[in-house]
Design an enzyme around this catalytic site. Sequence first.
Site, PDB file in Angstrom:
ATOM      1  N   SER A  27      40.866  87.291  59.893  1.00 20.57           N
ATOM      2  CA  SER A  27      40.698  88.409  60.823  1.00 20.57           C
ATOM      3  C   SER A  27      39.914  89.495  60.108  1.00 20.57           C
ATOM      4  O   SER A  27      40.479  90.460  59.607  1.00 20.57           O
ATOM      5  CB  SER A  27      42.069  88.933  61.258  1.00 20.57           C
ATOM      6  N   LEU A  28      38.611  89.299  60.034  1.00 18.07           N
ATOM      7  CA  LEU A  28      37.781  90.225  59.278  1.00 18.07           C
ATOM      8  C   LEU A  28      36.446  90.400  59.963  1.00 18.07           C
ATOM      9  O   LEU A  28      35.795  89.431  60.343  1.00 18.07           O
ATOM     10  CB  LEU A  28      37.561  89.681  57.860  1.00 18.07           C
ATOM     11  N   LEU A  77      39.056  85.123  64.248  1.00 16.94           N
ATOM     12  CA  LEU A  77      38.856  85.967  65.428  1.00 16.94           C
ATOM     13  C   LEU A  77      37.375  86.289  65.569  1.00 16.94           C
ATOM     14  O   LEU A  77      36.725  86.711  64.617  1.00 16.94           O
ATOM     15  CB  LEU A  77      39.661  87.257  65.293  1.00 16.94           C
ATOM     16  N   TYR A  79      34.198  87.641  68.671  1.00  9.92           N
ATOM     17  CA  TYR A  79      33.993  88.704  69.656  1.00  9.92           C
ATOM     18  C   TYR A  79      32.923  88.263  70.641  1.00  9.92           C
ATOM     19  O   TYR A  79      32.000  87.540  70.268  1.00  9.92           O
ATOM     20  CB  TYR A  79      33.589  89.998  68.930  1.00  9.92           C
ATOM     21  N   TYR A  89      27.046  97.457  69.533  1.00 12.05           N
ATOM     22  CA  TYR A  89      27.631  96.542  68.542  1.00 12.05           C
ATOM     23  C   TYR A  89      26.464  95.898  67.815  1.00 12.05           C
ATOM     24  O   TYR A  89      26.003  94.826  68.155  1.00 12.05           O
ATOM     25  CB  TYR A  89      28.503  95.493  69.239  1.00 12.05           C
ATOM     26  N   LYS A  97      29.041  87.097  64.185  1.00 17.44           N
ATOM     27  CA  LYS A  97      30.091  86.447  64.978  1.00 17.44           C
ATOM     28  C   LYS A  97      29.596  85.111  65.538  1.00 17.44           C
ATOM     29  O   LYS A  97      30.363  84.147  65.621  1.00 17.44           O
ATOM     30  CB  LYS A  97      30.589  87.373  66.087  1.00 17.44           C
TER      31      LYS A  97
END
Length: 125
Positions: A27-28, A77, A79, A89, A97
């Site tokens: 989770s980074l 995780l 996005y 973003y 991602k």
Amino acid sequence: GLEGYTIEEVAKAVEADYGKIDILVHSLANGPEVTKPLLETSRKGYLAASSASAYSAVSLLQKFGPIMNDGGNMLSLTYIASEKVIPGYGGGMSSAKAQLESDTRVLAFEAGRKWGVRVNTISAG
């Protein structure tokens, strides 16, 4: 200080304390230029986003995979910006991602055969 906190050192400490593990969560996300449009992102900022947000999952599994139980699972995780434009973003984060998602498919293939570990990623939106 931060001695003893490389991924490899932490994996060894986890193994010493708990033995084999079943679940590993990545989770980074970090991009130093995340607020910059992609057209204004430096090479350094782009590569930093890729390193922190995507390669870190590869490195994590390289070190923790050997101490995972057969049938264990790594979860990362991601996005929605990996799939569509999300204004604001930036800094290479959408690319990072997308790279994480692509790497997940390859890692699932490789880690599944090497250690019997599943590798997945989820997106909350």
